[in-house]
Design an enzyme around this catalytic site. Structure first.
Site, PDB file in Angstrom:
ATOM      1  N   ILE A  60       0.617  -1.363  -0.016  1.00 55.45           N
ATOM      2  CA  ILE A  60       0.051   0.173   0.108  1.00 55.45           C
ATOM      3  C   ILE A  60       0.731   1.065  -0.028  1.00 55.45           C
ATOM      4  O   ILE A  60       1.977   1.377   0.484  1.00 55.45           O
ATOM      5  CB  ILE A  60      -0.839   0.027   0.986  1.00 55.45           C
ATOM      6  CG1 ILE A  60      -2.193   1.034   0.976  1.00 55.45           C
ATOM      7  CG2 ILE A  60      -0.361   0.399   2.467  1.00 55.45           C
ATOM      8  CD1 ILE A  60      -3.261   0.709   2.097  1.00 55.45           C
ATOM      9  N   CYS A  61       0.363   2.210  -0.634  1.00 57.13           N
ATOM     10  CA  CYS A  61       1.035   3.607  -0.658  1.00 57.13           C
ATOM     11  C   CYS A  61      -0.081   4.576  -0.554  1.00 57.13           C
ATOM     12  O   CYS A  61      -1.056   4.473   0.183  1.00 57.13           O
ATOM     13  CB  CYS A  61       1.955   3.976  -1.739  1.00 57.13           C
ATOM     14  SG  CYS A  61       1.143   4.101  -3.361  1.00 57.13           S
ATOM     15  N   ARG A  62       0.040   5.692  -1.034  1.00 56.49           N
ATOM     16  CA  ARG A  62      -0.911   6.858  -0.761  1.00 56.49           C
ATOM     17  C   ARG A  62      -2.090   6.489  -1.646  1.00 56.49           C
ATOM     18  O   ARG A  62      -3.294   6.498  -1.284  1.00 56.49           O
ATOM     19  CB  ARG A  62      -0.511   8.417  -1.113  1.00 56.49           C
ATOM     20  CG  ARG A  62      -1.511   9.456  -1.004  1.00 56.49           C
ATOM     21  CD  ARG A  62      -0.802  10.624  -1.232  1.00 56.49           C
ATOM     22  NE  ARG A  62      -1.699  11.571  -1.162  1.00 56.49           N
ATOM     23  CZ  ARG A  62      -2.458  12.418  -2.080  1.00 56.49           C
ATOM     24  NH1 ARG A  62      -2.264  11.812  -3.219  1.00 56.49           N
ATOM     25  NH2 ARG A  62      -3.541  13.185  -1.749  1.00 56.49           N
ATOM     26  N   GLY A  64      -1.783   4.227  -4.961  1.00 62.58           N
ATOM     27  CA  GLY A  64      -1.663   2.999  -5.600  1.00 62.58           C
ATOM     28  C   GLY A  64      -0.481   3.012  -6.605  1.00 62.58           C
ATOM     29  O   GLY A  64       0.190   1.850  -7.163  1.00 62.58           O
ATOM     30  N   MET A  88      -3.759   4.224   0.592  1.00 61.11           N
ATOM     31  CA  MET A  88      -4.219   4.678   2.027  1.00 61.11           C
ATOM     32  C   MET A  88      -5.552   5.842   1.949  1.00 61.11           C
ATOM     33  O   MET A  88      -6.127   6.056   2.923  1.00 61.11           O
ATOM     34  CB  MET A  88      -3.076   5.538   2.839  1.00 61.11           C
ATOM     35  CG  MET A  88      -2.123   4.531   3.335  1.00 61.11           C
ATOM     36  SD  MET A  88      -2.766   3.255   4.469  1.00 61.11           S
ATOM     37  CE  MET A  88      -3.364   4.450   5.799  1.00 61.11           C
TER      38      MET A  88
END
Length: 109
Positions: A60-62, A64, A88
């Site tokens: 996961i990141c901010r 994708g 996120m």
């Protein structure tokens, strides 16, 4: 690319957060492993030590994009990895908890 929706994640799924330190400090999923994408290759061993042997790594990141890059790298290494669609931002939008290192409510940068 293998992808999973935030709503399909279970509480005990292994989550790898590849956002940078300032993003992590503002807020993250409780229990996630944090290895920033900028340090990922150098710290790869931390992931292999922490990840479940026969389990899936949910990256996961901010939003994708960065997690997609890491997911592709992990798949090339033979690891069962999936990108968390929407990152996120979707995590918080669906009401999942976002916390700071101190356990206080956090936010997504």
């Amino acid at each position: 690319m293998p992808t999973v929706e935030v709503g399909d994640l279970k509480d005990d799924d292994f989550l790898l957060d590849v956002r940078e330190d300032d993003e992590w400090q503002a807020g993250h999923a409780e229990g996630a492993l944090h290895i920033p994408i900028s340090e990922f290759v150098a710290r790869y061993g931390e992931l292999t030590e922490a990840a479940p042997q026969d389990g899936r790594v949910h990256v996961i990141c901010r939003s994708g994009g960065r997690s997609a890059q890491v997911t592709m790298y992990l798949v090339q290494q033979g690891i069962d990895a999936v990108n968390v669609d929407g990152g996120m931002q979707f995590w918080a939008a669906t009401g999942r908890p976002v916390v700071t290192d101190e356990g206080n409510p956090g936010s997504v940068l």
